[in-house]
Design a protein around this motif. Structure first.
Motif, mmCIF file in Angstrom:
data_model
loop_
_atom_site.group_PDB
_atom_site.id
_atom_site.type_symbol
_atom_site.label_atom_id
_atom_site.label_comp_id
_atom_site.label_asym_id
_atom_site.label_seq_id
_atom_site.Cartn_x
_atom_site.Cartn_y
_atom_site.Cartn_z
ATOM 1 N N VAL A 110 0.840 -1.199 0.000
ATOM 2 C CA VAL A 110 0.000 0.000 0.000
ATOM 3 C C VAL A 110 0.873 1.247 0.000
ATOM 4 C CG1 VAL A 110 -1.712 1.337 1.276
ATOM 5 C CG2 VAL A 110 -1.918 -1.157 1.149
ATOM 6 N N ALA A 111 1.898 1.240 0.839
ATOM 7 C CA ALA A 111 2.804 2.386 0.914
ATOM 8 C C ALA A 111 3.479 2.637 -0.430
ATOM 9 C CB ALA A 111 3.846 2.145 1.997
ATOM 10 N N GLN A 112 3.921 1.569 -1.074
ATOM 11 C CA GLN A 112 4.582 1.706 -2.374
ATOM 12 C C GLN A 112 3.629 2.280 -3.413
ATOM 13 O OE1 GLN A 112 5.913 -2.041 -3.995
ATOM 14 N NE2 GLN A 112 6.222 -1.191 -6.050
ATOM 15 N N LEU A 113 2.425 1.742 -3.478
ATOM 16 C CA LEU A 113 1.448 2.193 -4.478
ATOM 17 C C LEU A 113 0.984 3.618 -4.212
ATOM 18 C CD1 LEU A 113 -0.606 -1.115 -4.675
ATOM 19 C CD2 LEU A 113 0.768 -0.151 -6.535
ATOM 20 N N ALA A 114 0.915 3.999 -2.940
ATOM 21 C CA ALA A 114 0.466 5.341 -2.579
ATOM 22 C C ALA A 114 1.613 6.344 -2.541
ATOM 23 C CB ALA A 114 -0.235 5.313 -1.223
ATOM 24 N N ALA A 115 2.849 5.861 -2.767
ATOM 25 C CA ALA A 115 4.044 6.712 -2.772
ATOM 26 C C ALA A 115 4.249 7.402 -1.426
ATOM 27 C CB ALA A 115 3.967 7.735 -3.900
ATOM 28 N N VAL A 169 -3.814 7.446 -0.661
ATOM 29 C CA VAL A 169 -4.195 6.198 0.013
ATOM 30 C C VAL A 169 -5.607 5.777 -0.413
ATOM 31 C CG1 VAL A 169 -4.746 5.169 2.250
ATOM 32 C CG2 VAL A 169 -2.659 6.514 1.979
ATOM 33 N N ALA A 170 -6.515 6.742 -0.494
ATOM 34 C CA ALA A 170 -7.897 6.444 -0.896
ATOM 35 C C ALA A 170 -7.936 5.839 -2.292
ATOM 36 C CB ALA A 170 -8.750 7.710 -0.837
ATOM 37 N N ARG A 171 -7.141 6.383 -3.195
ATOM 38 C CA ARG A 171 -7.104 5.853 -4.563
ATOM 39 C C ARG A 171 -6.501 4.450 -4.593
ATOM 40 N NH1 ARG A 171 -7.977 9.965 -8.328
ATOM 41 N NH2 ARG A 171 -7.942 12.075 -7.434
ATOM 42 N N THR A 172 -5.444 4.250 -3.825
ATOM 43 C CA THR A 172 -4.783 2.947 -3.786
ATOM 44 C C THR A 172 -5.720 1.869 -3.257
ATOM 45 O OG1 THR A 172 -2.611 3.953 -3.488
ATOM 46 C CG2 THR A 172 -2.851 1.649 -2.802
ATOM 47 N N LEU A 173 -6.492 2.202 -2.229
ATOM 48 C CA LEU A 173 -7.409 1.236 -1.616
ATOM 49 C C LEU A 173 -8.751 1.157 -2.337
ATOM 50 C CD1 LEU A 173 -6.715 1.914 2.171
ATOM 51 C CD2 LEU A 173 -5.771 0.112 0.707
ATOM 52 N N GLN A 174 -8.890 1.917 -3.423
ATOM 53 C CA GLN A 174 -10.085 1.871 -4.270
ATOM 54 C C GLN A 174 -11.359 2.144 -3.463
ATOM 55 O OE1 GLN A 174 -10.114 -1.758 -6.635
ATOM 56 N NE2 GLN A 174 -7.965 -1.565 -7.179
#
Length: 280
Positions: free
Chosen positions: A49-54, A79-84
């Protein structure tokens, strides 16, 4: 100007639980990560999650642990976008974090001031707005006579299915509870056919199956049913038995969000509603 309130300990704890539940429902394949074989825990790992959310792994870990850290709106957005997250979940995330959403999603257009006014004018008749997932989007005060104080419940429990299978006010006063459970489950299964790949739907189903053995039994019968009007009876401790005809009033061109009204079947029920109104 919007006033932002710093999150309390309880809100940080809820934020941590909320983030973890959303992370666990997302598979690596859904976000373009290669499969890595069997995992000890469901969903994404924190570092993914951290990687995808930068964002930093340590920072995200602290956030999910409910630590008292500063959270920027830009990072929450990532984070909201990463967690859809869907619209309601995104809004909930920013409220829990005590941050103003830089790209706020307006209230669902079906929950307009006019719809709220209609619900208020229906008093003392109970009324509630539901979406196709049976989330409770809005309700009038009279609906609390059969469902209790919904505003005091966690975000994830404001759902008719959850209310029907949990130890809730709604379940305790509903006369034909077994029949209502079968009916709403069959309708949920039919509605889910169009949303089976959506994380928010899958997450609700997983939580129901994991939490309530009785739901699992009903779900495994594979019954389906379409939305319809009908009758319901409630045995309220304050006034006794009340009998309603509930009616779905669709708020859009598709069978999605609707206003459900509860109309008394007899004068005795109407009188008891007036009695409840007098207790406010």
């Amino acid at each position: 100007m919007t006033t932002i309130t710093a999150p309390t300990d309880s809100r940080r704890t809820e934020l941590a639980t909320f983030l973890r539940s959303r992370r666990e429902r997302i598979s690596p394949e859904q976000v373009g990560l290669p499969p890595t074989g069997r995992r000890r825990t469901p969903g994404l790992r924190r570092e993914e999650v951290a990687q995808l959310a930068a964002v930093g792994v340590t920072w995200y870990t602290w956030l999910e642990q409910g630590r008292d850290i500063q959270v920027s709106a830009q990072v929450l957005d990532s984070v909201a976008r990463t967690l859809q997250l869907d619209q309601s979940e995104r809004a909930h995330l920013f409220v829990l974090a005590g941050s103003e959403d830089p790209s706020p999603v307006q209230d669902c257009p079906t929950i307009t001031p006019s719809v709220r006014a209609v619900m208020e004018q229906l008093e003392p008749l109970p009324a509630v707005v539901l979406n196709s997932r049976y989330d409770i989007l809005a309700h009038n005060h009279a609906y609390t006579w059969i469902a209790g104080d919904l505003d005091a419940l966690p975000f994830e429990e404001r759902n008719v299915l959850w209310q029907a299978f949990s130890d809730s006010r709604f379940a305790s006063v509903l006369v034909d509870l077994a029949g209502a459970r079968e009916s709403v489950t069959a309708r949920f299964r039919a509605a889910m056919a169009e949303h089976s790949s959506e994380p928010v739907w899958k997450n609700l189903l997983q939580r129901l199956r994991r939490t309530f053995p009785e739901f699992e039994k009903v779900w495994e019968r594979h019954e389906v049913d379409g939305p319809s009007n009908g009758l319901k009876r409630f045995l309220l401790p304050e006034v006794g038995l009340v009998r309603f005809e509930y009616t779905n009033l669709w708020l859009g061109p598709r069978l999605g969000t609707r206003l459900v009204t509860y109309t008394p079947q007899d004068e005795e029920t109407r009188s008891r509603l007036e009695q409840l109104a007098g207790m406010r």
